[in-house]
Design a protein around this motif. Structure first.
Motif, short mmCIF file in Angstrom:
data_model
loop_
_atom_site.label_atom_id
_atom_site.label_comp_id
_atom_site.label_asym_id
_atom_site.label_seq_id
_atom_site.Cartn_x
_atom_site.Cartn_y
_atom_site.Cartn_z
N THR A 36 -1.13 -5.30 -4.10
CA THR A 36 -1.45 -5.07 -3.40
C THR A 36 -3.22 -5.58 -3.80
O THR A 36 -4.27 -6.03 -2.48
CB THR A 36 -2.69 -3.42 -3.59
N VAL B 76 2.48 1.55 -3.23
CA VAL B 76 0.95 2.51 -4.18
C VAL B 76 0.85 3.99 -4.07
O VAL B 76 0.78 4.89 -4.45
CB VAL B 76 -0.64 2.14 -3.87
N THR C 188 4.67 5.97 -5.42
CA THR C 188 3.84 5.95 -6.49
C THR C 188 3.73 7.35 -6.92
O THR C 188 3.53 7.51 -8.15
CB THR C 188 3.69 5.31 -7.19
N TYR C 189 1.90 7.05 -6.12
CA TYR C 189 1.33 8.52 -6.37
C TYR C 189 2.69 9.59 -6.38
O TYR C 189 2.17 10.90 -6.97
CB TYR C 189 0.06 8.22 -5.87
N HIS C 190 3.23 10.16 -4.73
CA HIS C 190 3.56 10.97 -4.34
C HIS C 190 4.90 11.83 -5.51
O HIS C 190 4.56 12.60 -5.97
CB HIS C 190 4.04 10.99 -3.20
N ARG D 215 -0.18 -0.94 -8.58
CA ARG D 215 -1.30 -1.53 -8.89
C ARG D 215 -1.32 -2.81 -7.89
O ARG D 215 -2.00 -2.98 -7.83
CB ARG D 215 -1.68 -1.02 -8.88
N ALA E 141 3.55 3.78 -11.18
CA ALA E 141 2.04 3.18 -10.20
C ALA E 141 1.13 2.60 -10.90
O ALA E 141 0.33 1.76 -9.93
CB ALA E 141 1.64 4.58 -11.04
N ARG E 142 1.46 2.33 -12.26
CA ARG E 142 0.04 0.63 -13.03
C ARG E 142 0.72 -0.35 -12.21
O ARG E 142 0.03 -1.57 -12.00
CB ARG E 142 0.37 1.05 -14.55
N ASP E 143 2.56 -0.11 -12.43
CA ASP E 143 3.05 -2.07 -11.45
C ASP E 143 2.76 -2.39 -10.37
O ASP E 143 2.37 -2.82 -9.85
CB ASP E 143 4.25 -1.62 -11.85
N GLU F 184 1.08 -1.29 0.26
CA GLU F 184 -0.05 -0.13 0.02
C GLU F 184 0.61 1.38 0.22
O GLU F 184 0.85 2.60 -0.81
CB GLU F 184 -1.10 -0.29 0.93
#
Lengths: 597, 597
Positions: free
Chosen positions: A440, A408, A411-413, A437, A433-435, A405
């Motif tokens: 989780t 996720v 990579t978001y920040h 995901r 970010a896609r990888d 988590e």
């Protein structure tokens, strides 16, 4: 273009040696070959391999992906992947932490973990191929008969073949009790396996000539549910008991899934159509064997979150130092330039420091779990083993859920630091970010980890693992009771430990009257625990840095990051505690038909 | 396969009529045509258009995307997009909320917002084309000369042409003061525009014959920074002052960006190579004109987050009711089936209810902002206008940042409900997550919204908008002071309002001594405010439901969701408050070179 990666060797060594005392531990556990010199050389060499071979293939892996040939059922991996695997095998990496007796190098798991982190950061999709081999190795080491280890394990350890775990079917993921794949005993002692498995990572590829599938299936007249599941070895190419490779087995890849990310990882539908297989372990005890694989796989997936976070952070940091945009609120910091680098802005710093705190803290959290694996398997002290085993069970779902988590989140920040450019493929941030995901979701969703933690590790095992952790906190706080420089951390930590214990009691008492309380508290309890655990590791990290002979700037950076963690991340526990305190009522009250149309 | 969408007409009407009193408001503001019958008919018709025309094109839009012809610079939109646009224009949707005098239907913004939400849910990428036209409309209405409105505005309102906003350049996004595009005055009163703009949504396409670009550029000898920026109308096809369309202008799409999502939305590099343009508004006052567009654009992007959340939720809910996996912790709920539907599991309910609470609450939050737009533009009561304007300024960054971040969160939860299947493209859930990810980046990142809120709306404007909001809470709590059924909400709400005010004072006082405190508090302050605002709207929603003649089940569902919100979402404010209380120190202490290599 694309994102780049440099192995954070300095911080990896800090986690290993300074915080976790790996040198002493390895010696104590009898890993005589795992001296500091050797481990350091492995890290250096691993960094070179990952930075130069795997990392540059990350983008093309995403862009081209694996391709499926409908006519033959073959899968082609992205350009360069196969060659990289050959170099991986050539470098002896495939058996790094496998037992010497099966051709491995017998290194501690803790020494192998930084390598794992590097692979996940350098090329997550590629890393799934050796990861699944590792899972198969674990199952064969612990449950295989002598001939099965000889015939199937050795080629996996030396990298000639790879492995898979075939659990999921279209109607059952979490709930393996529902699985339908059948195994019919044959006159020659083999079994005929028939059924369709989905989401099989590395289920088909062009790396090796053979693939060893470990398949969950039902024997005739097996009891219903999870007590009627057995585990089978089903190779792509038939293999006799004396190791002779025969004809193609009735195993075929029926399709590749089109996924959000990890395009370079082959996610296969695998059809078994009367395929020849061998029973591994006892009949109807397949789930136990599978659990052996799952625990280490869960730690491994946690590390994937960590690796991706670090790669994303490294690139966001570089961008934040280069990108000029707006002036600092407190006056220009780069007056000679048209604008200040965005790292001067508090909100950009907030995002970067959140990543840094979660990554460096998470690294210690994850590595510590690996040290427990080594203790449980190599300690000669039974009490130490028992304690490590309880603690490992407790931290495994935390490591899996939190690190993924946080992956996720980080990579978001990191994308967010890039502004609109983060959304554009060429910078490589959106791929991370896609990888991230998937992490989780697979190897048990976050919700499943939470249920494992509260339902099994707290309720069924009466929190024995938590008690060990609380004992560690207590010992640390006592050790530093008169250390004024540590008071800013030990004070809050002591309070947190008390609250953690009280919260656990609260959940336990509620659950006695209503089983739904376990599920309703589970997610928030897991994250409360994760942040509490990280607070401990951050305090330990500051103490370890202070006690080391590292430069003052290093020590200050650890202290500053720890301060940020306690001030700006740890307060999330307040929200989790309040949510837990509200109980199951608000979660369970709504009628199922009232959620919407 | 793929995800589906049904317009939530019932809840939309509840937000409009029951909570926000749209009927009374429209009458008061003189929207004589916007009777309930008419608005209801618009909603019904809009639902049909969105469900049947736009929603089915969502998946192919993602899969095929827009394509670029390097030879001609043309952009082709995905199959069906162009035809859908023709139907949109034919249905009169393009001018729904535009002034009657320019060919629009003059409906209130509040009446148009549910349509906007439907479009965003049905097909976000497609929706960006009319969205940009709407932005251009706003700028032309407020700043265009009479002939410019006649020549450029009318064709946009009637849908024959579309519009764009050309702000960003490769080196400047947030910091428009750095922009370099030049505008040279010509002898005939036009300007020659030269420069390259990036991230131009709907910058080129095959929907219409002409595209009206609104371009920020610098006049010769313009002051440096944001005070030297002017706004120009630069059509793709040259247009004379009397409206005659001439030859192709020197405007060309140089490339399409490859993005994480919204593949059906054309994100263009646009090259202006001495293109003919007209000045709009006063020289060097371009940013003011652009702000007119940006405020409504920010609300619009907030709605995108809401629309995607709702579509994701609808599909997750359906899946959670159908997917059978494991038994309820408190005993089988569907004993006749092999397992229970996963909606019985507390953690799945937690995810679904979090979405439901954020979506239905967020709907009222967003629609309320649109009602403020109508008041500021149509109220004859100056005090009401002034108050609405202050409140609109305060809630705009909250709506933009919260609804988009909640969009990321809800699409996350919805994918998570699908387990591993959520990661597979065919279910359509991962597209929603990828599409949602742009919304926190464009039209000002979340960090920029936070800075706008704290720096401008709280500090510069001394929190006048917040005071209006607190006044609404106070009035509501007084109104329901003796209503026992509301006490469970009004009690916490009153406390929250006090804390919100105190927190604002705290930030303000700190900022006096250190400007960095504004930036360091901004993100957490914005989300604290968003959750506090939503608590108010949830309490209002319960009261509105109780006061309505809706079925008991509807009232109970609103109450249950509100309870969930107060128990399981609102406690996030505790974390945000604690983070703000720690001040700028932990954020600013770290030296820039200490973040990493």
């Amino acid at each position: 273009m694309g994102s780049s990666y440099r192995a954070p060797l300095d911080d990896m060594r800090f986690a290993l040696y300074d915080v976790l005392g790996a040198e002493t531990l390895f010696a104590q556990l009898g890993f005589t070959d795992a001296t500091r010199d050797v481990v350091d050389a492995i890290l250096d060499e691993g960094a070179r391999f990952n930075e130069n071979v795997l990392a540059p293939l990350n983008e093309i892996g995403d862009r081209v992906g694996c391709t499926y040939d409908k006519a033959t059922g073959d899968v082609r991996t992205p350009p360069g992947f196969r060659e990289a695997y050959a170099k991986f095998v050539e470098g002896g990496w495939s058996g790094l932490v496998s037992p010497v007796e099966f051709g491995g190098q017998g290194m501690p798991h803790l020494a192998g973990l930084p390598l794992k982190e590097m692979i996940d950061a350098a090329n997550l999709a590629w890393g799934n191929f050796p990861l699944l081999s590792h899972g198969a190795t674990e199952a064969l080491v612990h449950h295989g008969e002598a001939w099965q280890r000889e015939v199937f394990l050795k080629p996996i350890v030396d990298g000639r073949w790879t492995g898979t775990m075939c659990l999921t079917e279209s109607h059952c993921g979490t709930d393996l009790g529902l699985l339908k794949t059948r195994a019919e005993p044959q006159a020659d002692g083999t079994y005929s396996i028939t059924g369709t498995k989905i989401f099989i990572t590395a289920g088909e590829h062009d790396f090796t000539d053979n693939i060893v599938h470990l398949v969950l299936a039902r024997l005739p007249d097996a009891p219903a549910g999870v007590k009627g599941i057995s585990l089978f070895i089903v190779p792509k190419m038939q293999v006799s008991r004396d190791g002779v490779v025969g004809q193609r087995n009735a195993v075929r890849c029926g399709a590749l899934e089109h996924k959000m990310g990890i395009h370079g990882s082959a996610t296969c539908v695998i059809n078994f159509d009367g395929a020849q297989g061998y029973l591994i372990g006892a009949p109807n005890k397949g789930l136990i064997a599978m659990f052996t694989m799952m625990n280490t796989a869960r730690l491994a997936v946690g590390l994937q979150g960590l690796g991706l976070s670090d790669r994303a952070y490294q690139n966001a940091l570089r961008y934040a130092r280069e990108r000029l945009q707006m002036r600092s609120l407190s006056g220009p910091k780069a007056p000679d330039k048209p604008a200040d680098p965005i790292i001067v802005h508090p909100d950009v710093r907030r995002m970067l420091l959140t990543c840094k705190a979660l990554i460096e803290g998470g690294r210690v959290l994850g590595y510590h779990a690996a040290s427990l694996v080594d203790i449980t398997s190599h300690s000669t002290d039974e009490a130490q083993r028992t304690e490590a085993d309880a603690l490992l069970g407790f931290v495994t779902p935390i490591v899996k859920a939190c690190l993924t988590e946080w992956g996720v989140e980080c990579t978001y920040h990191a994308m967010q630091c890039f502004g609109g450019h983060g959304y554009i493929a060429e910078h490589g941030m959106e791929q991370l970010a896609r990888d991230a995901r998937i992490t989780t979701l697979y190897e048990g969703t976050t919700g499943i980890q939470a249920l494992d933690l509260v339902g099994r590790k707290i309720m069924q095992q009466q929190g024995v693992g938590l008690r060990v952790f609380l004992g560690m906190i207590d010992a640390f706080c006592r050790e530093h009771a008169s250390n004024e420089a540590m008071a800013e951390f030990t004070g809050p930590l002591r309070e947190l430990a008390n609250d953690w214990q009280a919260l656990t009691m609260q959940v336990g008492q509620r659950a006695v009257g209503n089983a739904e309380e376990v599920g309703a508290a589970s997610y928030d309890y897991l994250f409360y625990s994760g942040y509490a655990a990280l607070a401990y590791w951050w305090a330990r990290s500051v103490a370890a840095a202070d006690a080391s002979d590292r430069p003052a700037a290093f020590k200050q950076a650890k202290r500053d990051t720890a301060r940020f963690y306690f001030a700006r991340v740890l307060p999330r526990t307040k929200a989790h505690a309040a949510m837990i305190a509200s109980g199951a009522g608000p979660v369970m009250a709504m009628a199922a038909d009232a959620f919407g149309d």
